[in-house]
Scaffold this active site. Structure first.
Site, PDB file in Angstrom:
ATOM      1  N   ASP A  36       0.861  -1.198   0.000  1.00 26.90           N
ATOM      2  CA  ASP A  36       0.000   0.000   0.000  1.00 26.90           C
ATOM      3  C   ASP A  36       0.885   1.232   0.000  1.00 26.90           C
ATOM      4  OD1 ASP A  36      -2.195   1.925   0.653  1.00 26.90           O
ATOM      5  OD2 ASP A  36      -3.299   0.116   1.155  1.00 26.90           O
ATOM      6  N   ASN A  89      -5.856  -5.163  -5.899  1.00 25.81           N
ATOM      7  CA  ASN A  89      -7.010  -4.531  -5.269  1.00 25.81           C
ATOM      8  C   ASN A  89      -6.873  -3.011  -5.134  1.00 25.81           C
ATOM      9  OD1 ASN A  89      -9.297  -4.454  -3.056  1.00 25.81           O
ATOM     10  ND2 ASN A  89      -7.468  -3.595  -2.088  1.00 25.81           N
ATOM     11  N   TYR A 167     -12.861   6.843 -13.797  1.00 27.62           N
ATOM     12  CA  TYR A 167     -12.970   5.632 -12.974  1.00 27.62           C
ATOM     13  C   TYR A 167     -13.542   4.467 -13.778  1.00 27.62           C
ATOM     14  CZ  TYR A 167     -13.973   2.653  -8.931  1.00 27.62           C
ATOM     15  OH  TYR A 167     -14.005   1.607  -8.036  1.00 27.62           O
ATOM     16  N   LYS A 171     -11.697   0.954 -14.909  1.00 26.06           N
ATOM     17  CA  LYS A 171     -12.188  -0.352 -14.462  1.00 26.06           C
ATOM     18  C   LYS A 171     -12.629  -1.220 -15.646  1.00 26.06           C
ATOM     19  CE  LYS A 171     -11.557   0.093 -10.013  1.00 26.06           C
ATOM     20  NZ  LYS A 171     -10.582  -0.765  -9.309  1.00 26.06           N
ATOM     21  N   ILE A 199     -19.564  -1.326  -1.562  1.00 25.94           N
ATOM     22  CA  ILE A 199     -18.992  -2.045  -0.413  1.00 25.94           C
ATOM     23  C   ILE A 199     -18.627  -0.997   0.641  1.00 25.94           C
ATOM     24  CG2 ILE A 199     -17.195  -3.657   0.376  1.00 25.94           C
ATOM     25  CD1 ILE A 199     -18.974  -4.835  -1.874  1.00 25.94           C
ATOM     26  N   THR A 201     -16.606   0.724   2.701  1.00 23.80           N
ATOM     27  CA  THR A 201     -15.188   0.979   2.994  1.00 23.80           C
ATOM     28  C   THR A 201     -14.998   2.495   2.995  1.00 23.80           C
ATOM     29  OG1 THR A 201     -14.470   1.133   0.696  1.00 23.80           O
ATOM     30  CG2 THR A 201     -14.548  -1.090   1.646  1.00 23.80           C
TER      31      THR A 201
HETATM   32  N1  LIG Z   1     -15.954   0.310  -2.052  1.00 24.39           N
HETATM   33  C1  LIG Z   1     -16.645   0.150  -3.139  1.00 24.39           C
HETATM   34  O1  LIG Z   1     -17.876   0.381  -3.157  1.00 24.39           O
HETATM   35  C2  LIG Z   1     -16.010  -0.369  -4.400  1.00 24.39           C
HETATM   36  C3  LIG Z   1     -16.848  -0.744  -5.462  1.00 24.39           C
HETATM   37  C4  LIG Z   1     -16.274  -1.244  -6.623  1.00 24.39           C
HETATM   38  C5  LIG Z   1     -14.905  -1.390  -6.709  1.00 24.39           C
HETATM   39  N2  LIG Z   1     -14.128  -1.011  -5.668  1.00 24.39           N
HETATM   40  C6  LIG Z   1     -12.677  -1.225  -5.813  1.00 24.39           C
HETATM   41  O2  LIG Z   1     -12.245  -2.050  -4.757  1.00 24.39           O
HETATM   42  C7  LIG Z   1     -10.856  -1.812  -4.506  1.00 24.39           C
HETATM   43  C8  LIG Z   1     -10.626  -1.635  -3.014  1.00 24.39           C
HETATM   44  O3  LIG Z   1     -11.242  -0.437  -2.597  1.00 24.39           O
HETATM   45  P1  LIG Z   1     -11.857  -0.230  -1.138  1.00 24.39           P
HETATM   46  O4  LIG Z   1     -13.312  -0.127  -1.301  1.00 24.39           O
HETATM   47  O5  LIG Z   1     -11.298  -1.239  -0.206  1.00 24.39           O
HETATM   48  O6  LIG Z   1     -11.316   1.245  -0.834  1.00 24.39           O
HETATM   49  P2  LIG Z   1     -10.226   1.803   0.220  1.00 24.39           P
HETATM   50  O7  LIG Z   1     -10.077   3.223  -0.137  1.00 24.39           O
HETATM   51  O8  LIG Z   1     -10.631   1.419   1.586  1.00 24.39           O
HETATM   52  O9  LIG Z   1      -8.888   1.000  -0.136  1.00 24.39           O
HETATM   53  C9  LIG Z   1      -8.084   1.299  -1.249  1.00 24.39           C
HETATM   54  C10 LIG Z   1      -6.632   1.109  -0.842  1.00 24.39           C
HETATM   55  O10 LIG Z   1      -5.808   1.286  -2.012  1.00 24.39           O
HETATM   56  C11 LIG Z   1      -4.670   2.034  -1.607  1.00 24.39           C
HETATM   57  N3  LIG Z   1      -4.060   2.719  -2.737  1.00 24.39           N
HETATM   58  C12 LIG Z   1      -4.520   3.814  -3.383  1.00 24.39           C
HETATM   59  N4  LIG Z   1      -3.660   4.181  -4.337  1.00 24.39           N
HETATM   60  C13 LIG Z   1      -2.630   3.304  -4.292  1.00 24.39           C
HETATM   61  C14 LIG Z   1      -1.436   3.166  -5.043  1.00 24.39           C
HETATM   62  N5  LIG Z   1      -1.107   4.036  -6.013  1.00 24.39           N
HETATM   63  N6  LIG Z   1      -0.619   2.134  -4.746  1.00 24.39           N
HETATM   64  C15 LIG Z   1      -0.912   1.280  -3.757  1.00 24.39           C
HETATM   65  N7  LIG Z   1      -2.033   1.365  -3.006  1.00 24.39           N
HETATM   66  C16 LIG Z   1      -2.879   2.365  -3.282  1.00 24.39           C
HETATM   67  C17 LIG Z   1      -5.207   3.015  -0.592  1.00 24.39           C
HETATM   68  O11 LIG Z   1      -4.171   3.591   0.204  1.00 24.39           O
HETATM   69  C18 LIG Z   1      -6.169   2.132   0.206  1.00 24.39           C
HETATM   70  O12 LIG Z   1      -5.508   1.498   1.264  1.00 24.39           O
HETATM   71  C19 LIG Z   1     -10.486  -0.602  -5.357  1.00 24.39           C
HETATM   72  O13 LIG Z   1      -9.856  -1.040  -6.548  1.00 24.39           O
HETATM   73  C20 LIG Z   1     -11.830   0.016  -5.698  1.00 24.39           C
HETATM   74  O14 LIG Z   1     -11.793   0.766  -6.880  1.00 24.39           O
HETATM   75  C21 LIG Z   1     -14.639  -0.490  -4.530  1.00 24.39           C
END
Ligand SMILES: NC(=O)c1ccc[n+]([C@@H]2O[C@H](COP(=O)([O-])OP(=O)(O)OC[C@H]3O[C@@H](n4cnc5c(N)ncnc54)[C@H](O)[C@@H]3O)[C@@H](O)[C@H]2O)c1
Length: 259
Positions: A36, A89, A167, A171, A199, A201
């Site tokens: 991270d 992720n 975004y 994706k 989700i 988060t």
């Molecule tokens: N939460 C949702 O509703 C949702 C829905 C669809 C997809 N997603 C995808 O799920 C994945 C996880 O997201 P989440 O919901 O846990 O969000 P989150 O913000 O809690 O976690 C994302 C993590 O990625 C890290 N990150 C960001 N840029 C980075 C980089 N350049 N290098 C390394 N790490 C980096 C952040 O520091 C964070 O810890 C993401 O790819 C997000 O796009 C999330």
């Protein structure tokens, strides 16, 4: 245990879904490399895993930086001897009320600034590709069949009003590159794609109240998903239970994309 003796890199494991997967994979016997840009979050994930008796290390890595992706894979192989699983992720989603110029909910697409486009695509799409680029040769030298899980989003399939061009494009690209990598590197490596719905988060915490309500009302199961809901699917795809599954798409969304 379903991942006994395997080594897994999980990017973005300092928060949300990545952290949930890191905890679950470690409980299932994996050596987990927590990657991270968020060092505090990453160290917290490792501490939680170790407190539960699991094995993990933190490696700071910005996945948009090729050198750091290479160093991440070298760290995994250097620490644990091989690499079997890559869970791509890490992701970013920029919204207007967080101080950015334009965002998810309230900016017309033509106003999307170059830097937000670049950063979103660099992290979400290029970052996924770069981690694969260095993980694949390491997996090819490792025992068994390697497993890559890439994270797209339901936004790539069902576009709600006001979605971010950057975004959803990033994706959609993740979905496309997953299939290509899967056929290029079969049968030694399986590569699948996850599509989380809303989700709970820190990422969805950024939504406006209006969009939060819309996303809740559009989930037939009546709630947002929890990070563990997605982590269990990722575990399945990482494990030998999914040994005949590659180039496939898995929606974890409580029915969001069906309505
Ligand atoms: N939460 C949702 O509703 C949702 C829905 C669809 C997809 N997603 C995808 O799920 C994945 C996880 O997201 P989440 O919901 O846990 O969000 P989150 O913000 O809690 O976690 C994302 C993590 O990625 C890290 N990150 C960001 N840029 C980075 C980089 N350049 N290098 C390394 N790490 C980096 C952040 O520091 C964070 O810890 C993401 O790819 C997000 O796009 C999330």
């Amino acid at each position: 245990m379903r991942l006994e003796g395997k080594t897994a890199i999980i990017t973005g494991a300092g928060s949300g879904q990545g952290r949930a997967a890191a905890l679950l994979f470690a409980r299932e016997g994996a050596n987990v490399v927590v990657a991270d840009v968020n060092e505090k979050g990453g160290h917290e994930t490792v501490a939680e895993i170790e407190a539960a008796g699991g094995k993990a290390t933190f490696k700071r890595a910005d996945v948009s930086d090729e050198g750091q992706c290479k160093a991440l894979v070298e760290h995994a192989v250097g620490t644990y001897g091989q690499l079997n699983i890559l869970y791509n992720n890490a992701g970013v989603w920029y919204v207007a009320h967080h101080g950015y110029v334009v965002g998810e909910t309230d900016a017309p697409s033509p106003l999307l600034t170059q830097n937000i486009w670049d950063r979103t695509v660099d992290v979400n799409l290029k970052g996924t590709y770069l981690c694969c680029k260095y993980a694949i040769p390491a997996m090819q030298k490792s025992d068994g069949i390697g497993a890559i899980i890439n994270v797209s989003s339901v936004g790539a399939i069902r576009v709600g009003r006001g979605a971010s061009d950057a975004y959803i494009s990033s994706k959609g690209g993740v979905m496309a590159v997953t299939r290509n990598l899967a056929i290029e590197h079969a049968p030694k490596i399986r590569c699948n794609c996850l599509f989380p719905g809303p989700i709970e988060t820190p990422m969805v915490g950024q939504m406006t109240d209006e969009r939060k309500q819309w996303s809740r009302e559009n989930v037939p199961l009546g709630r947002w998903g929890q990070p563990e809901d997605v982590a269990r699917m990722a575990l399945f795809l990482a494990s030998d239970d999914a040994s005949f599954i590659t180039a496939a798409m898995f929606v974890v969304d409580g029915g969001f994309t069906a309505i």
